[in-house]
Design a protein around this motif. Structure first.
Motif, PDB file in Angstrom:
ATOM      1  N   UNK A 396       0.834  -1.212   0.000  1.00  0.00           N
ATOM      2  CA  UNK A 396       0.000   0.000   0.000  1.00  0.00           C
ATOM      3  C   UNK A 396       0.863   1.254   0.000  1.00  0.00           C
ATOM      4  N   UNK A 397       1.883   1.259   0.884  1.00  0.00           N
ATOM      5  CA  UNK A 397       2.751   2.439   0.977  1.00  0.00           C
ATOM      6  C   UNK A 397       3.504   2.662  -0.327  1.00  0.00           C
ATOM      7  N   UNK A 398       4.114   1.590  -0.839  1.00  0.00           N
ATOM      8  CA  UNK A 398       4.933   1.756  -2.045  1.00  0.00           C
ATOM      9  C   UNK A 398       4.108   2.121  -3.261  1.00  0.00           C
ATOM     10  N   UNK A 399       2.865   1.629  -3.328  1.00  0.00           N
ATOM     11  CA  UNK A 399       2.030   1.988  -4.473  1.00  0.00           C
ATOM     12  C   UNK A 399       1.881   3.505  -4.517  1.00  0.00           C
ATOM     13  N   UNK A 400       1.719   4.123  -3.346  1.00  0.00           N
ATOM     14  CA  UNK A 400       1.594   5.585  -3.312  1.00  0.00           C
ATOM     15  C   UNK A 400       2.896   6.275  -3.692  1.00  0.00           C
ATOM     16  N   UNK A 401       4.009   5.830  -3.063  1.00  0.00           N
ATOM     17  CA  UNK A 401       5.252   6.565  -3.316  1.00  0.00           C
ATOM     18  C   UNK A 401       5.847   6.247  -4.692  1.00  0.00           C
ATOM     19  N   UNK A 402       5.735   4.977  -5.137  1.00  0.00           N
ATOM     20  CA  UNK A 402       6.412   4.600  -6.384  1.00  0.00           C
ATOM     21  C   UNK A 402       5.545   4.829  -7.618  1.00  0.00           C
ATOM     22  N   UNK A 403       4.239   4.614  -7.471  1.00  0.00           N
ATOM     23  CA  UNK A 403       3.384   4.648  -8.663  1.00  0.00           C
ATOM     24  C   UNK A 403       2.527   5.902  -8.725  1.00  0.00           C
ATOM     25  N   UNK A 404       2.542   6.697  -7.656  1.00  0.00           N
ATOM     26  CA  UNK A 404       1.777   7.940  -7.678  1.00  0.00           C
ATOM     27  C   UNK A 404       0.276   7.746  -7.586  1.00  0.00           C
ATOM     28  N   UNK A 405      -0.163   6.582  -7.097  1.00  0.00           N
ATOM     29  CA  UNK A 405      -1.603   6.395  -6.906  1.00  0.00           C
ATOM     30  C   UNK A 405      -1.970   6.963  -5.551  1.00  0.00           C
ATOM     31  N   UNK A 406      -3.293   7.143  -5.352  1.00  0.00           N
ATOM     32  CA  UNK A 406      -3.721   7.645  -4.055  1.00  0.00           C
ATOM     33  C   UNK A 406      -4.574   6.567  -3.389  1.00  0.00           C
ATOM     34  N   UNK A 407      -4.071   6.051  -2.282  1.00  0.00           N
ATOM     35  CA  UNK A 407      -4.713   4.906  -1.635  1.00  0.00           C
ATOM     36  C   UNK A 407      -6.094   5.239  -1.108  1.00  0.00           C
ATOM     37  N   UNK A 408      -6.976   4.264  -1.160  1.00  0.00           N
ATOM     38  CA  UNK A 408      -8.285   4.385  -0.537  1.00  0.00           C
ATOM     39  C   UNK A 408      -8.344   3.322   0.539  1.00  0.00           C
ATOM     40  N   UNK A 409      -7.343   3.380   1.442  1.00  0.00           N
ATOM     41  CA  UNK A 409      -7.196   2.290   2.402  1.00  0.00           C
ATOM     42  C   UNK A 409      -7.919   2.635   3.694  1.00  0.00           C
TER      43      UNK A 409
END
Ligand code: PHE
Length: 409
Positions: A396-409
């Motif tokens: 979850x964390x890396x998806x935000x930092x590496x891929x620029x997505x915004x988590x809906x966690x």
């Protein structure tokens, strides 16, 4: 070396805007499962070699096909694509589908990358086995590293027509011919029909040798930039038709560029994991990477022809998790393979399957959201929810930092 270059097999390659290999992938380079004695991929390679050595001998009893299994998987982009007439901008070149070391160099995506160099070196008939690398989805039959065997056979005019009555009057080539669904412009129809027949006979014999007489086989027309006509072979497995190889009559332009323009030939490329999974009943492609003796010792036969009765290891329970996020504003910055890659680089072989289960576009803002399901399962023990939660949170964390997505966690 450090940050600005990538080291592979003792060489270093400067990074650029195409570099997308990950440490996890690089860790597989050089393992050469196909050369590890008694590994199932080695075993299937040995059985195929034995078949070709005994079924195809030259005039003095020498094997017709030479076998090459030690070519480096690091190739130029030119070898992997241009040498095979794959045009610039062709979708198969996408960064999202391949592992680039940089703009000029990559991990081969198929063993066909070596066709031209081996033909140039003067070989007329060869088998080539190697590890190949593709960014892909994640499930029981896909893994970013797998193994292929390439086969090539060339014929001179005399070799192709020598068995045919009055064959000396026939020719491989025809001037001013046209390309049709059956043939290339420069080939004669009779040459192509004989090549196609020889190709299909060679491959049908091979799978019959491996699987026995009862195996059902069918041929499907298809397209590759480096063969025409082109076919896929499918075999019937547990009621479904499964594709096991691609093949065809080699493009004459490729042979000309390799200095063998006076000959014509065929080529095939087959996936070794696919064959081994069917032949030995291996249910999950990750098992090929297992060091578990309960898996490996089952292939410790004295004679490669000895039947292997694989006992599937008991399955440990899976853990399901979901992850949802908003895609970046600029959606060109994100491909699904980027996410699969990230999951694989963090979760490693704990991840059995990742699937996109839902996506929607918010009506007012036009922003897109995706939801993936991730199935975690260890092939050798039971996972706990705590250890999976750590991995999942890291994803979850890396998806935000590496891929620029915004988590809906
Ligand atoms: N290289 C092709 C693939 O990986 C297979 C192939 C090999 C097709 C040789 C034709 C000839 O899909």
């Amino acid at each position: 070396i450090g940050q600005d270059s990538v080291a592979v097999l003792g060489h270093s390659y400067p990074r650029d805007d195409f570099t997308n290999v990950t440490p996890r992938i690089l860790a597989k380079v050089g393992l050469n499962l196909h050369n590890q004695s008694h590994h199932p991929l080695w075993l299937i390679k040995e059985r195929i070699k034995a078949h070709f050595y005994s079924a195809y001998v030259g005039r003095w009893g020498n094997p017709l096909f030479s076998v090459h299994d030690n070519l480096s998987p690091v190739v130029t982009v030119e070898q992997n694509f241009d040498s095979l007439l794959i045009p610039p901008g062709h979708p198969s070149r996408k960064k999202g589908d391949n592992y680039y070391l940089n703009r000029k160099t990559m991990l081969r995506a198929h063993t066909s990358a070596h066709q031209r160099e081996l033909v140039s070196s003067g070989l007329d008939a060869f088998l080539l086995v190697g590890d190949v690398y593709r960014r892909d989805e994640i499930d029981a039959s896909h893994y970013p590293v797998f193994h292929q065997m390439e086969g090539v056979r060339l014929f001179s005019n005399h070799e192709l027509f020598s068995e045919v009555q009055h064959g000396q009057d026939l020719s491989l080539f025809e001037a001013a011919g046209r390309r049709t669904p059956q043939k290339q412009e420069t080939h004669s129809l009779e040459a192509v029909k004989l090549l196609e027949f020889n190709l299909k006979l060679t491959l049908t014999r091979l799978v019959t040798q491996l699987f026995g007489e009862d195996l059902e086989v069918r041929w499907v027309d298809c397209y590759f930039p480096f063969t025409h006509p082109s076919f896929e072979m499918e075999v019937r497995f547990q009621g479904d038709w499964m594709e096991v190889l691609g093949c065809g009559v080699m493009e004459q332009e490729l042979l000309i560029s390799a200095g063998a323009g006076h000959k014509a030939g065929w080529a095939f490329g087959l996936g070794l994991e696919r064959l081994a999974m069917v032949l030995f009943g291996i249910p999950d492609i990750r098992l090929f990477w297992s060091q578990d003796q309960r898996f490996l010792k089952q292939f410790q036969v004295d004679d490669v022809q000895q039947p292997v009765c694989f006992q599937p290891l008991s399955k440990f329970p899976p853990l399901h998790n979901h992850i949802s996020f908003w895609l970046p504003e600029d959606e060109d910055d994100f491909t699904e393979n980027d996410f699969y890659e990230l999951v694989r680089s963090i979760g490693g072989d704990l991840v059995e399957k990742v699937s996109l289960v839902d996506q929607f576009t918010q009506p007012n803002t036009g922003r897109r959201s995706q939801c993936y399901s991730i199935i975690y399962r260890h092939t050798e023990r039971t996972l706990t929810q705590q250890e999976v939660r750590l991995v999942h949170q890291e994803i979850e964390r890396s998806a935000e930092t590496e891929l620029g997505v915004q988590g809906r966690y």
